[in-house]
Write a protein that holds these residues in place. Structure first.
Motif, PDB file in Angstrom:
ATOM      1  N   GLN B 149     -11.364  31.854  97.730  1.00  0.00           N
ATOM      2  CA  GLN B 149     -10.941  30.455  97.818  1.00  0.00           C
ATOM      3  C   GLN B 149     -11.756  29.726  98.889  1.00  0.00           C
ATOM      4  O   GLN B 149     -12.236  28.614  98.671  1.00  0.00           O
ATOM      5  CB  GLN B 149      -9.455  30.376  98.168  1.00  0.00           C
ATOM      6  CG  GLN B 149      -8.557  30.858  97.048  1.00  0.00           C
ATOM      7  CD  GLN B 149      -8.537  29.874  95.900  1.00  0.00           C
ATOM      8  OE1 GLN B 149      -8.296  28.700  96.087  1.00  0.00           O
ATOM      9  NE2 GLN B 149      -8.813  30.359  94.699  1.00  0.00           N
ATOM     10  N   ILE B 167      -7.358  23.662 101.127  1.00  0.00           N
ATOM     11  CA  ILE B 167      -7.380  24.846 100.258  1.00  0.00           C
ATOM     12  C   ILE B 167      -6.497  25.974 100.815  1.00  0.00           C
ATOM     13  O   ILE B 167      -5.607  26.467 100.127  1.00  0.00           O
ATOM     14  CB  ILE B 167      -8.829  25.354 100.075  1.00  0.00           C
ATOM     15  CG1 ILE B 167      -9.723  24.232  99.539  1.00  0.00           C
ATOM     16  CG2 ILE B 167      -8.856  26.574  99.158  1.00  0.00           C
ATOM     17  CD1 ILE B 167      -9.261  23.610  98.244  1.00  0.00           C
ATOM     18  N   PRO B 170      -2.342  24.833 102.236  1.00  0.00           N
ATOM     19  CA  PRO B 170      -1.342  24.539 101.196  1.00  0.00           C
ATOM     20  C   PRO B 170      -0.895  25.798 100.439  1.00  0.00           C
ATOM     21  O   PRO B 170       0.282  25.971 100.147  1.00  0.00           O
ATOM     22  CB  PRO B 170      -2.069  23.570 100.256  1.00  0.00           C
ATOM     23  CG  PRO B 170      -3.135  22.951 101.081  1.00  0.00           C
ATOM     24  CD  PRO B 170      -3.558  24.009 102.065  1.00  0.00           C
ATOM     25  N   GLN B 171      -1.865  26.694 100.170  1.00  0.00           N
ATOM     26  CA  GLN B 171      -1.509  27.930  99.455  1.00  0.00           C
ATOM     27  C   GLN B 171      -0.780  28.898 100.372  1.00  0.00           C
ATOM     28  O   GLN B 171       0.158  29.585  99.947  1.00  0.00           O
ATOM     29  CB  GLN B 171      -2.773  28.598  98.910  1.00  0.00           C
ATOM     30  CG  GLN B 171      -3.495  27.764  97.873  1.00  0.00           C
ATOM     31  CD  GLN B 171      -4.680  28.512  97.289  1.00  0.00           C
ATOM     32  OE1 GLN B 171      -4.519  29.577  96.696  1.00  0.00           O
ATOM     33  NE2 GLN B 171      -5.873  27.982  97.464  1.00  0.00           N
ATOM     34  N   ARG B 247       4.947  24.936  90.883  1.00  0.00           N
ATOM     35  CA  ARG B 247       4.559  24.357  89.587  1.00  0.00           C
ATOM     36  C   ARG B 247       3.236  24.873  89.058  1.00  0.00           C
ATOM     37  O   ARG B 247       3.121  25.252  87.922  1.00  0.00           O
ATOM     38  CB  ARG B 247       4.502  22.835  89.701  1.00  0.00           C
ATOM     39  CG  ARG B 247       5.820  22.178  89.450  1.00  0.00           C
ATOM     40  CD  ARG B 247       5.660  20.697  89.521  1.00  0.00           C
ATOM     41  NE  ARG B 247       4.883  20.336  90.721  1.00  0.00           N
ATOM     42  CZ  ARG B 247       4.695  19.103  91.126  1.00  0.00           C
ATOM     43  NH1 ARG B 247       5.203  18.098  90.428  1.00  0.00           N
ATOM     44  NH2 ARG B 247       4.015  18.840  92.197  1.00  0.00           N
ATOM     45  N   GLY B 248       2.199  24.867  89.941  1.00  0.00           N
ATOM     46  CA  GLY B 248       0.864  25.250  89.495  1.00  0.00           C
ATOM     47  C   GLY B 248       0.704  26.737  89.242  1.00  0.00           C
ATOM     48  O   GLY B 248      -0.330  27.164  88.782  1.00  0.00           O
ATOM     49  N   HIS B 249       1.725  27.499  89.557  1.00  0.00           N
ATOM     50  CA  HIS B 249       1.539  28.933  89.523  1.00  0.00           C
ATOM     51  C   HIS B 249       2.271  29.600  88.375  1.00  0.00           C
ATOM     52  O   HIS B 249       2.189  30.795  88.201  1.00  0.00           O
ATOM     53  CB  HIS B 249       1.958  29.542  90.858  1.00  0.00           C
ATOM     54  CG  HIS B 249       1.089  29.045  91.962  1.00  0.00           C
ATOM     55  ND1 HIS B 249       0.023  29.742  92.423  1.00  0.00           N
ATOM     56  CD2 HIS B 249       1.085  27.865  92.628  1.00  0.00           C
ATOM     57  CE1 HIS B 249      -0.594  29.036  93.355  1.00  0.00           C
ATOM     58  NE2 HIS B 249       0.038  27.900  93.493  1.00  0.00           N
ATOM     59  N   LYS B 250       2.996  28.781  87.616  1.00  0.00           N
ATOM     60  CA  LYS B 250       3.634  29.358  86.432  1.00  0.00           C
ATOM     61  C   LYS B 250       3.160  28.601  85.215  1.00  0.00           C
ATOM     62  O   LYS B 250       2.831  27.434  85.273  1.00  0.00           O
ATOM     63  CB  LYS B 250       5.161  29.237  86.574  1.00  0.00           C
ATOM     64  CG  LYS B 250       5.690  30.150  87.649  1.00  0.00           C
ATOM     65  CD  LYS B 250       7.200  30.317  87.480  1.00  0.00           C
ATOM     66  CE  LYS B 250       7.778  31.046  88.672  1.00  0.00           C
ATOM     67  NZ  LYS B 250       8.477  30.164  89.594  1.00  0.00           N
ATOM     68  N   ARG B 251       3.128  29.281  84.112  1.00  0.00           N
ATOM     69  CA  ARG B 251       2.694  28.633  82.898  1.00  0.00           C
ATOM     70  C   ARG B 251       3.732  27.656  82.392  1.00  0.00           C
ATOM     71  O   ARG B 251       4.907  27.881  82.549  1.00  0.00           O
ATOM     72  CB  ARG B 251       2.426  29.679  81.812  1.00  0.00           C
ATOM     73  CG  ARG B 251       1.019  30.172  81.867  1.00  0.00           C
ATOM     74  CD  ARG B 251       0.849  31.361  80.931  1.00  0.00           C
ATOM     75  NE  ARG B 251      -0.340  32.107  81.305  1.00  0.00           N
ATOM     76  CZ  ARG B 251      -1.502  31.967  80.658  1.00  0.00           C
ATOM     77  NH1 ARG B 251      -1.600  31.159  79.645  1.00  0.00           N
ATOM     78  NH2 ARG B 251      -2.539  32.675  81.044  1.00  0.00           N
TER      79      ARG B 251
END
Lengths: 258, 251
Positions: B149, B167, B170-171, B247-251
């Motif tokens: 990353q 980058i 936030p993660q 949100r961004g980490h699950k389909r």
């Protein structure tokens, strides 16, 4: 294909680990010319990835020079056009070298569009609207315009790598560095990524590609480098390398991979 | 009022205080509702300020420990180790009696009830302590982010600072949110220790009721309920943000 002078000059590049016990790069000298599609091949551990990652100083070389567009980026200082010595701003030079990684390295917490516009907005200070417009044009070129609002995890491996390529292109780089871009992909997705790279090469983009895709090296590359044990063993046109290999190690390598 | 009059020891020693729960007892507590309200306000401000200051301190400590400058690495490590290896009560007393001992703090009252000259040392001690714990959480969070990353961000020309801000952090914060929530709840609970230096928070109200009405069980039950009402929603609110950030980490 336009060839007008060298864009990156690499001179006697060395990268040692453990005080020289391991020589990942053992004196590599090569010029990357504008418009070159240079493909680097070799067995694993031969130093080809280290070589590529040294070009934008992801790896700090032990010694040697990397002269990018006239500036030696391995030094702490650089000379301005009017002759003054100032602190070298590596970030500024890296903007001009796009990089694509084996494992894509998309930012998982951002949408595809945000992935692509972050650097243009924050680093180049391009207005958001202009950055998004350009990102969408690039996404359209790789057939992913409809996924702009998706998150990386919602994409397939091939789609992710296509996004990674256009994310680098969004910074309008002078050269693109590819570090085994298809090695982490399912076989049926390799083609779509190679197609994008082939198109990019046809447009005249200067590219350095580390890959195991011999077909790509043969068809798209204009120069092929063969590395072994940290050394640049043989280089030439794809025809030289694949049809008339001179070095015994290269002959041996080709007999295994072709 | 010296702290000794309200120390936990006096509560234990004075066994003459009736220990049984009675309805009459709770009625008596009701008369002192204002004290509990002030105590609640105090505990809340104490914890909220500690969370903010502790988090800022923790971020600085974590970045010092992970940075390239050796003296700062060592300084931050020593700080964290000392604060994690010594009792909170000792740290609180050192801050109150030694650090602030020679300083004449203004004794005005925040929100009309909280004595500033007690409150400030309390906030400082709690922040210094939780900063040490939080910095370890943040450090592990930053280290849990894949090096790729950072490489991708740097290859795009982002500076080290921009990479950290947009980058890595936030993660990292998303990954460590459960641990941070846990630490925030701990801060609310540990703020009760400030009663020993005379900060008028919830436990101070308990001691005051005990002294005035000769009951202990009922005010303790009320205090327990108040603490629960503070900590439970806090963890629930953070759990909500956790879901949102996922949100961004699950389909």
């Amino acid at each position: 294909m336009v060839t007008n002078g060298s864009l990156i000059r690499v001179i006697d590049l060395k990268k040692y680990y453990n005080k020289g016990a391991i020589k990942a790069l053992d004196g590599v000298t090569v010029d990357v010319n504008r418009g070159d599609v240079m493909v680097v091949i070799g067995p694993s551990g031969s130093g080809k990835s280290t070589f590529l990652r040294s070009l934008n100083l992801m790896e700090q070389p032990t010694s040697g020079l990397i002269i990018f567009d006239g500036v030696d980026i391995t030094k702490k200082k650089e000379q301005t056009p009017d002759g003054k010595w100032v602190r070298l701003n590596l970030d500024l030079h890296r903007q001009k070298m796009g990089m694509v990684f084996q494992h894509f390295n998309l930012f998982p917490h951002m949408t595809i569009l945000d992935n692509m516009t972050l650097a243009p907005i924050k680093v180049k200070h391009i207005p958001q609207e202009a950055a998004e417009k350009k990102a969408l044009e690039l996404l359209d070129r790789v057939g992913l315009a409809d996924r702009a609002q998706a998150y990386p995890i919602q994409l397939s491996g091939g789609q992710k790598q296509r996004v990674a390529i256009v994310r680098a292109l969004a910074m309008s780089p002078d050269v693109m560095l590819f570090d085994e871009p298809t090695s982490a992909l399912d076989p049926e997705m390799v083609g779509e990524v190679l197609d994008v790279m082939t198109e990019l090469a046809r447009e005249g983009m200067t590219m350095v590609v580390v890959t195991h895709e011999m077909g790509f090296a043969r068809e798209v590359g204009n120069r092929v480098l063969f590395m072994d044990a940290g050394k640049l063993v043989e280089q030439g046109t794809p025809d030289d390398i694949f049809n008339h290999p001179q070095n015994a190690r290269l002959q041996d390598f080709l007999s295994k991979v072709l | 009022m010296s702290f000794a009059a309200f120390s936990p020891r006096t509560i234990i020693r004075e066994r003459f205080v009736p220990m049984k729960l009675t309805a009459a007892g709770f009625e008596k507590v009701l008369k002192y509702a204002v004290m509990f309200r002030d105590g609640l306000v105090c505990t809340l401000s104490l914890s909220a300020l500690t969370v903010i200051l502790g988090f800022i301190l923790a971020l600085i400590l974590a970045l010092c420990r992970l940075g390239k400058f050796k003296p700062l690495n060592i300084l931050a490590s020593v700080y964290v180790e000392i604060f994690r290896a010594t009792p909170m009560l000792v740290q609180l007393f050192i801050v109150y009696y030694v650090v602030f001992g020679g300083i004449n703090l203004p004794s005005f009252r925040l929100f009309g009830s909280i004595r500033f000259d007690r409150f400030l040392p309390g906030v400082v001690a709690l922040s210094l302590n939780s900063g040490a714990y939080l910095s370890e959480i943040i450090r592990s969070g930053i280290q849990s982010i894949d090096g790729g990353q950072t490489e991708a961000a740097r290859s795009l020309g982002l500076s080290q600072g921009l990479t950290m801000r947009y980058i890595v952090l936030p993660q990292a914060i998303r990954n460590i949110l459960p641990a941070i929530a846990n630490e925030f709840v701990t801060i609310i609970k540990e703020s009760s220790i400030c009663y020993t230096i005379g900060v008028q928070e919830i436990m101070y109200a308990v001691a005051a009721v005990k002294g005035a009405a000769y009951i202990i069980a009922e005010p303790l039950i009320v205090a327990t309920a108040l603490y629960f009402c503070l900590t439970y929603p806090t963890s629930k609110i953070i759990a909500y943000f956790e879901r949102r950030m996922n949100r961004g980490h699950k389909r």
